[in-house]
Design a protein around this motif. Structure first.
Motif, PDB file in Angstrom:
ATOM      1  N   TYR A  32       0.790  -1.231   0.000  1.00 46.05           N
ATOM      2  CA  TYR A  32       0.000   0.000   0.000  1.00 46.05           C
ATOM      3  C   TYR A  32       0.827   1.290   0.000  1.00 46.05           C
ATOM      4  CZ  TYR A  32      -3.654  -3.401   0.582  1.00 46.05           C
ATOM      5  OH  TYR A  32      -4.488  -4.482   0.381  1.00 46.05           O
ATOM      6  N   TYR A  35       1.728   1.726  -3.596  1.00 46.00           N
ATOM      7  CA  TYR A  35       0.566   2.149  -4.379  1.00 46.00           C
ATOM      8  C   TYR A  35       0.333   3.653  -4.227  1.00 46.00           C
ATOM      9  CZ  TYR A  35      -0.962  -2.774  -4.929  1.00 46.00           C
ATOM     10  OH  TYR A  35      -1.058  -4.098  -5.246  1.00 46.00           O
ATOM     11  N   ALA A  36       0.445   4.150  -2.993  1.00 40.98           N
ATOM     12  CA  ALA A  36       0.207   5.577  -2.751  1.00 40.98           C
ATOM     13  C   ALA A  36       1.234   6.423  -3.503  1.00 40.98           C
ATOM     14  CB  ALA A  36       0.253   5.866  -1.253  1.00 40.98           C
ATOM     15  N   ARG A  39       0.487   6.146  -7.320  1.00 42.79           N
ATOM     16  CA  ARG A  39      -0.737   6.860  -7.696  1.00 42.79           C
ATOM     17  C   ARG A  39      -0.502   8.371  -7.686  1.00 42.79           C
ATOM     18  NH1 ARG A  39      -3.903   4.242  -4.356  1.00 42.79           N
ATOM     19  NH2 ARG A  39      -3.411   5.787  -2.775  1.00 42.79           N
ATOM     20  N   ALA A  56      -3.954   2.810 -11.510  1.00 44.53           N
ATOM     21  CA  ALA A  56      -4.052   2.709 -10.056  1.00 44.53           C
ATOM     22  C   ALA A  56      -5.134   3.588  -9.442  1.00 44.53           C
ATOM     23  CB  ALA A  56      -2.702   3.060  -9.421  1.00 44.53           C
ATOM     24  N   HIS A  58      -8.919   4.907  -8.697  1.00 49.70           N
ATOM     25  CA  HIS A  58     -10.192   4.195  -8.586  1.00 49.70           C
ATOM     26  C   HIS A  58     -11.099   4.436  -9.785  1.00 49.70           C
ATOM     27  CE1 HIS A  58     -14.422   3.651  -7.454  1.00 49.70           C
ATOM     28  NE2 HIS A  58     -13.985   2.660  -6.708  1.00 49.70           N
ATOM     29  N   HIS A 306      -5.199  -8.380  -6.440  1.00 46.40           N
ATOM     30  CA  HIS A 306      -4.692  -7.018  -6.605  1.00 46.40           C
ATOM     31  C   HIS A 306      -4.495  -6.589  -8.043  1.00 46.40           C
ATOM     32  CE1 HIS A 306      -3.281  -5.560  -2.454  1.00 46.40           C
ATOM     33  NE2 HIS A 306      -4.203  -6.482  -2.294  1.00 46.40           N
ATOM     34  N   LEU A 332      -5.075  -2.228 -11.084  1.00 45.97           N
ATOM     35  CA  LEU A 332      -4.630  -2.482  -9.717  1.00 45.97           C
ATOM     36  C   LEU A 332      -5.794  -2.289  -8.749  1.00 45.97           C
ATOM     37  CD1 LEU A 332      -1.917  -2.315 -11.195  1.00 45.97           C
ATOM     38  CD2 LEU A 332      -0.978  -1.185  -9.187  1.00 45.97           C
ATOM     39  N   ALA A 335      -4.824  -0.974  -5.249  1.00 47.61           N
ATOM     40  CA  ALA A 335      -4.509   0.456  -5.246  1.00 47.61           C
ATOM     41  C   ALA A 335      -5.775   1.292  -5.383  1.00 47.61           C
ATOM     42  CB  ALA A 335      -3.535   0.778  -6.373  1.00 47.61           C
ATOM     43  N   ARG A 338      -7.793   2.055  -2.289  1.00 47.03           N
ATOM     44  CA  ARG A 338      -7.264   3.019  -1.312  1.00 47.03           C
ATOM     45  C   ARG A 338      -6.956   4.368  -1.955  1.00 47.03           C
ATOM     46  NH1 ARG A 338      -3.870   0.503   3.664  1.00 47.03           N
ATOM     47  NH2 ARG A 338      -4.730  -1.614   3.685  1.00 47.03           N
ATOM     48  N   ASP A 339      -7.702   4.689  -2.977  1.00 44.54           N
ATOM     49  CA  ASP A 339      -7.523   5.974  -3.658  1.00 44.54           C
ATOM     50  C   ASP A 339      -8.201   7.070  -2.824  1.00 44.54           C
ATOM     51  OD1 ASP A 339      -7.415   8.165  -5.310  1.00 44.54           O
ATOM     52  OD2 ASP A 339      -8.184   7.128  -7.081  1.00 44.54           O
ATOM     53  N   ASP A 347      -6.555   4.801   4.215  1.00 44.39           N
ATOM     54  CA  ASP A 347      -5.844   3.789   4.987  1.00 44.39           C
ATOM     55  C   ASP A 347      -6.508   3.504   6.327  1.00 44.39           C
ATOM     56  OD1 ASP A 347      -3.889   3.503   3.010  1.00 44.39           O
ATOM     57  OD2 ASP A 347      -2.728   5.168   3.813  1.00 44.39           O
TER      58      ASP A 347
END
Length: 417
Positions: A32, A35-36, A39, A56, A58, A306, A332, A335, A338-339, A347
């Protein structure tokens, strides 16, 4: 290269290119933070290790899951030669034979016909028929280990319940569970990054044995139809010849594999989330409404799948990326879930999050047919686990399997009062 919590990762925002080994243990253990960073730098990026463009954000992922200009198949439109693909590997023939008839890999009209048959069979299995069975299995598994004070929950709890339910649903003897698991694990290994020839040979052998078993079992069942999914599919097969033997065998194998593989890890990831974050199970599972919302948030915050791939069916511009017909893309899901543009404070675990449009089960044509069953199993099994094992806690820090893009735990060792 920049260090991201010990991870070796390189992101070039200008060229939108990423270097990140999907088998980096720091990444697989907790993807994660990566991913952040990805993104924020380039929500659409070329993942060099995979060799295709990925998305990545949403909104992009959600739209591309539904976009009809992309599909799971491309060989119906382009030859292997035109795509630059090598010839099929002979030793993979049994595995490839199953893939050709898999619902997951099909496009309309074949996908529509097959999914309608499966949905018809699933609809006939009312949730209320399965709920008592799931609850009984959960209590049975917990009662078998309560006196021990400690256990490894993936093997003792998260695996047996989905396996028993999907075998019961299909009409396969539960005693076959361990063998089905063995075949399934070897086949699913084909979807990992960096597959070796040994993995390919093992997957092909498992596919052949799995297909032989299902073919023989279905043949015997034709003379002894019962109230199970195999019988329902056999009846559907006899109506205007709409389901071939190959489709029947492949569908049963797909449902057995998918019916436990993702749910096992969804349960394991959920238990880890609750324990790792010191969440209060009594509040999370206070009533049916709260439990349902909790399960959705557990599915969002740490999903078992994922990465979902698709092919461009024509030349297309997708969110700033020019793609040619035949190009593969990666979506993803972890990812996207958690956008921050779609989920405030992504998170954080918020069981009252509403709306909660996570993409854990995909979307559009290939939305997971087993999603209602997975939700039901989690909704019933998780409250029973925490109710019957008060003081449940982690006995050691869990580590994830080397299996990106499937996210699950190697083991979940816990203790209780």
């Amino acid at each position: 290269m920049e260090a991201l919590r010990g991870m070796s990762i390189a992101i070039d925002p200008q060229s939108r290119r990423l270097r990140l080994d999907p088998r980096d243990p720091v990444f697989t253990d907790d993807p994660y933070p990566a991913y952040a960073a990805i993104r924020a730098a380039a929500p659409a990026f070329f993942w060099e290790d995979y060799g295709f463009w990925c998305f990545a954000a949403h909104d992009d992922v959600s739209a591309l899951l539904r976009e009809k200009r992309f599909g799971r198949q491309i060989l119906h439109l382009m030859s292997r030669e035109r795509l630059g693909w090598p010839a099929p590997k002979r030793h993979l023939a049994p595995f490839d034979a199953l893939e050709r008839h898999s619902l997951l890999e099909m496009e309309p009209p074949g996908h529509t016909r097959l999914k309608n048959l499966i949905n018809r069979a699933f609809v006939s299995r009312q949730a209320e028929k399965l709920a008592p069975r799931i609850a009984s299995l959960a209590r049975e598994r917990i009662d078998a280990l309560r006196g021990d004070g400690a256990a490894e929950l993936i093997e003792a709890f998260a695996t047996p319940i989905p396996v028993a339910i999907i075998t019961d649903l299909l009409g396969v003897p539960r005693a076959m569970g361990p063998q089905l698991l063995n075949w399934s694990h070897r086949m699913v290994a084909m979807y990992q990054f960096g597959v070796t020839r040994d993995v390919e040979i093992a997957a092909a052998a498992a596919a052949q044995r799995f297909a032989d078993f299902m073919r023989g079992y279905a043949k015997a069942r034709r003379a002894d139809l019962r109230d199970d999914l195999i019988s329902q599919l056999l009846v559907a097969e006899s109506e205007e010849g709409r389901l071939s033997e190959e489709e029947l065998v492949t569908t049963c194998i797909l449902l057995l594999n998918a019916g436990h593989e993702a749910t096992v890890h969804a349960i394991g990831n959920a238990v880890r989330t609750i324990l790792d974050r010191n969440l209060d199970p009594r509040a999370l599972f206070a009533d049916a409404t709260t439990t349902a919302a909790t399960v959705e948030e557990l599915l969002r915050i740490d999903p078992p799948l994922h990465l979902f791939t698709r092919y461009a069916l024509e030349d297309v511009e997708a969110y700033g990326v020019s793609l040619r017909q035949g190009d593969k893309i990666g979506l993803l899901l972890g990812a996207a879930n958690r956008d921050p543009a779609r989920f405030p404070d992504p998170d954080a675990f918020e069981p009252v999050r509403d709306p909660n449009p996570h993409v854990t089960f995909g979307a559009g044509l290939h939305f997971c047919v087993g999603a209602p069953l997975a939700r039901l199993e989690m909704t019933i099994a998780l409250p029973i686990l925490f109710e019957r094992l008060p003081g449940l806690r982690l006995a050691e820090r869990p580590r994830c399997r080397d299996a990106y893009h499937f996210r699950g735990l190697e083991a979940l060792r816990v203790a209780w009062d």
